[in-house]
Design an enzyme around this catalytic site. Structure first.
Site, mmCIF file in Angstrom:
data_model
loop_
_atom_site.group_PDB
_atom_site.id
_atom_site.type_symbol
_atom_site.label_atom_id
_atom_site.label_comp_id
_atom_site.label_asym_id
_atom_site.label_seq_id
_atom_site.Cartn_x
_atom_site.Cartn_y
_atom_site.Cartn_z
ATOM 1 C CG PHE A 114 -2.369 -0.089 0.893
ATOM 2 C CD1 PHE A 114 -2.916 -1.284 0.458
ATOM 3 C CD2 PHE A 114 -3.195 1.023 0.999
ATOM 4 C CE1 PHE A 114 -4.266 -1.368 0.122
ATOM 5 C CE2 PHE A 114 -4.540 0.951 0.673
ATOM 6 C CZ PHE A 114 -5.083 -0.240 0.236
ATOM 7 C CD GLN A 227 -5.657 10.141 3.006
ATOM 8 O OE1 GLN A 227 -6.384 9.208 3.342
ATOM 9 N NE2 GLN A 227 -4.360 10.134 3.206
ATOM 10 C CG HIS A 229 -8.169 7.630 -2.075
ATOM 11 N ND1 HIS A 229 -7.914 7.106 -3.322
ATOM 12 C CD2 HIS A 229 -7.930 6.644 -1.192
ATOM 13 C CE1 HIS A 229 -7.533 5.845 -3.179
ATOM 14 N NE2 HIS A 229 -7.530 5.537 -1.899
ATOM 15 C CG LEU A 239 -11.760 4.651 -2.479
ATOM 16 C CD1 LEU A 239 -11.046 5.975 -2.338
ATOM 17 C CD2 LEU A 239 -11.521 3.807 -1.262
ATOM 18 C CD GLU A 242 -2.945 3.740 -1.190
ATOM 19 O OE1 GLU A 242 -3.700 4.615 -0.721
ATOM 20 O OE2 GLU A 242 -1.814 3.531 -0.764
ATOM 21 N NE ARG A 273 -4.849 6.371 0.545
ATOM 22 C CZ ARG A 273 -5.696 5.723 1.301
ATOM 23 N NH1 ARG A 273 -6.352 6.352 2.258
ATOM 24 N NH2 ARG A 273 -5.878 4.437 1.128
ATOM 25 C CG HIS A 339 -10.439 8.676 1.308
ATOM 26 N ND1 HIS A 339 -11.499 7.838 1.024
ATOM 27 C CD2 HIS A 339 -9.488 7.895 1.878
ATOM 28 C CE1 HIS A 339 -11.185 6.593 1.396
ATOM 29 N NE2 HIS A 339 -9.980 6.609 1.936
ATOM 30 N NE ARG A 381 -6.891 7.266 6.545
ATOM 31 C CZ ARG A 381 -7.184 6.266 5.727
ATOM 32 N NH1 ARG A 381 -6.561 5.108 5.840
ATOM 33 N NH2 ARG A 381 -8.079 6.405 4.774
#
Ligand SMILES: Cc1cc2nc3c(=O)[nH]c(=O)nc-3n(C[C@H](O)[C@H](O)[C@H](O)COP(=O)(O)OP(=O)(O)OC[C@H]3O[C@@H](n4cnc5c(N)ncnc54)[C@H](O)[C@@H]3O)c2cc1C
Length: 566
Positions: A114, A227, A229, A239, A242, A273, A339, A381
């Site tokens: 990730f 955040q 994304h 979404l 990821e 991100r 996000h 994050r």
């Protein structure tokens, strides 16, 4: 008046994990505006992080370093250390509760790469991770004696003299307002992505817990860090995990170029991100997007149908259903989408809510999950760290609550909070002004996405703040068409909009003051991170005459700040 030892507001992963634990020793109630299984946790796709080392050797120190660096050095390192050290135990606890994680060939919990994590440490259940976690923990709550108040909308916290004594909530089914008297309250109301037009968040993610905290005179921390994304479906914001890039997906611009080589040559599509969202927005702003130039593409075609079906079935379904393209043979149009909320209600590492920059506790009040700011994510994050945050700190808040119950008692319920709640709901239900609350919400979302998005500058932020204030004024003149009591969504949506207008002012005001670039907060008029002046947390209070900002030091233990490159 209802009465329980502990009231948990929110039935997502954080709330249910807390309820499961607290109910071992105390009379526990979960108050949730949705049925718990409809909580946004269920939409989480990609996975939950822990340094199990099932694919390659890994350690909590590496997980910690990645998280600190990902946070752009704003995360509190004592809290991050707790997060990463206790992550493996959290995963095994969840596994023992029955969570059906995907497996390696030898039968271990499978882990995939990730963004921002140097090692593959995302534990997953195909791309249904949140769904699997939520259902399993809920199932495990059923045999416990927990009182579930589904479809109750929490309005306010009953805090008097620094002690929390319960909440006031609206029964959506009957339209009646009631007091819930308790020894302790755990807030687990989730995120607020719905303040933005393009968002991956569910309709219910309106930050109500933040509004409740503000109305109780409590501050919010680091709200300017929102955040975005990188892989939201074009125009929808929905979404695409990821995990798609973790499985080897590419990002390409309108010319078919894998543009990440120009922004993060080493990590490419697995940079964090914030870095990728800015790269995408730059490609779009400089005219290198696809078709109408306002999006770029996710390219999964080289992964092949079998792998996409096995590892990313939900993604394929979403792309086909919402934009009519099949990732097996087509490029998928994407754009950055709001996000996750790094900021929130400030707490200690045990989940105790604090009321100022000096960490003064609010007795009997705890918070966990996305509504809380511990702060483990700092300015940005890393993917898969938030399901971990919700599960782990939901549990920790429960442990702290149980400890508190040893000495706690019921304090008298402040009648005036109940009266305020009744009056507020009555005012909204009977409002007959000229403004439409849904229209105000829409205008807020539009302005937040346009003026307080991936790239920010003073001029746009000033315009945004002026707009939010205008909307707050206009809210006083709303009119409601539906005066019925049962399932009156016009009323609950207006109450949500009021919360969104309150905390959005704090996001924008904090962003205006913070003159630097750090993590997700990017000021084009103030390039570069400024550790000398801004290595600190924002603590924002809503006062009669406007927002008051105070600041708090970041806890640095192991990793002193250095330049953040990928
Ligand atoms: C599409 C998507 C995918 C994601 N994927 C991942 C991922 O793969 N990995 C990862 O780590 N993170 C992921 N995240 C983030 C992660 O899912 C969330 O941060 C986490 O699930 C939040 O859990 P929670 O329990 O705090 O809140 P939620 O699950 O949002 O639950 C909030 C609860 O609060 C209740 N509530 C809210 N307001 C009120 C009110 N006024 N009165 C009563 N109840 C109220 C709601 O009913 C709900 O039960 C994703 C997020 C999104 C949006």
């Amino acid at each position: 008046m209802k009465k329980h030892d502990v009231i948990i507001v929110g039935g997502g992963l954080a709330g249910l994990r807390a309820a499961w634990k607290v109910s071992e020793v105390a009379d526990t109630a979960v108050v949730s505006k949705l049925h718990p299984l409809r909580s946004h946790t269920g939409a989480a796709q990609g996975g939950i992080a822990a340094s199990l080392g099932n694919e390659t050797p890994d350690s909590w120190e590496e997980h910690m370093f990645d998280t600190v660096k990902g946070s752009d050095y704003l995360g509190d390192q004592n809290a991050i250390e707790t997060l990463v050290k206790e992550a493996p135990k959290t995963i095994y606890d969840l596994e023992h509760l029955g969570v059906a994680f995907s497996r390696t060939e030898e039968g271990k919990i499978a882990q995939r790469p990730f963004g921002g994590h140097q090692k593959p440490r995302s534990c997953y259940a195909a791309d249904w991770t949140g769904h699997t976690l939520l259902h399993t923990v809920y199932e495990q709550c059923i045999p416990k004696t927990i009182a579930f108040y589904d479809e109750w909308f929490a309005l306010s916290l009953a805090v008097r003299d620094g002690v929390c004594r319960g909440i006031v909530a609206l029964d959506i089914r009957t339209g009646e307002v009631e007091a819930f008297h308790s020894k302790a309250v755990i807030l687990a109301t989730g995120g607020y992505g719905r303040a933005f037009k393009i968002t991956s968040n569910a309709l219910a993610n309106t930050g109500d817990g933040l509004g409740m905290a503000l109305r109780a005179g409590l501050p919010l921390e680091d709200m300017e860090f929102v955040q975005f994304h990188p892989t939201g479906l074009y125009r929808q914001g929905i979404l695409l995990t990821e995990g798609a890039r973790g499985e080897g997906g590419y990002l390409v611009n309108g010319d078919g170029d894998r543009f990440m080589r120009n922004y993060a040559p080493e990590k490419m599509e697995l940079a964090p991100r914030d870095v990728i969202s800015r790269a995408e927005q730059t490609e779009i702003d400089q005219g290198r997007g696809g078709e109408g130039k306002d999006f770029v593409y996710l390219d999964l075609r080289h992964l092949g149908e079998a792998k996409i079906n096995e590892k990313l079935p939900q993604l394929r379904d979403l792309a086909r259903s919402f934009v009519g393209v099949d990732p097996v043979k087509d490029l998928v149009p994407i754009q950055p989408t709001a996000h996750y909320s790094m900021g929130g209600i400030p707490t200690t590492v045990t989940g105790q809510v604090i009321s100022d920059e000096k960490n003064a506790p609010v007795t009997g009040l705890f918070a966990a999950g996305e509504c809380a700011c511990i702060s483990v994510h700092g300015a940005n994050r890393l993917g898969t760290n938030s399901l971990l945050d919700a599960a782990l700190f939901g549990h920790k808040a429960a442990v702290a609550t149980i400890e508190y119950l040893n000495e706690a008692d019921f304090h008298p319920f402040p009648e005036e909070v109940m009266i305020e709640g009744v009056t507020r709901v009555k005012w909204v239900r009977e409002a007959n002004g000229r403004e439409s609350a849904p229209k105000l919400r829409h205008e807020l979302q539009e302005t937040m996405t346009q003026k307080c998005g991936v790239f920010r500058d003073r001029e746009k932020l000033e315009e945004c703040l002026a707009k939010v204030k205008e909307l707050q004024k206009r809210f006083d003149d709303i009119g409601i068409g539906d005066r019925s009591k049962s399932f009156n969504t016009e009323v609950t949506e207006a109450l949500e909009t009021q919360n969104m207008l309150d905390f959005s002012e704090i996001i924008v005001y904090g962003a205006m003051q913070r003159e630097e670039c750090r993590g997700a907060h990017w000021r084009v008029d103030h390039p570069g991170r400024d550790d000398e002046n801004w290595l600190k947390h924002t603590i924002a209070f809503q006062k009669e005459d406007g927002i008051e900002l105070r600041y708090k030091d970041v806890v640095i233990t192991r990793y002193p700040p250095k330049e953040r490159g990928y």
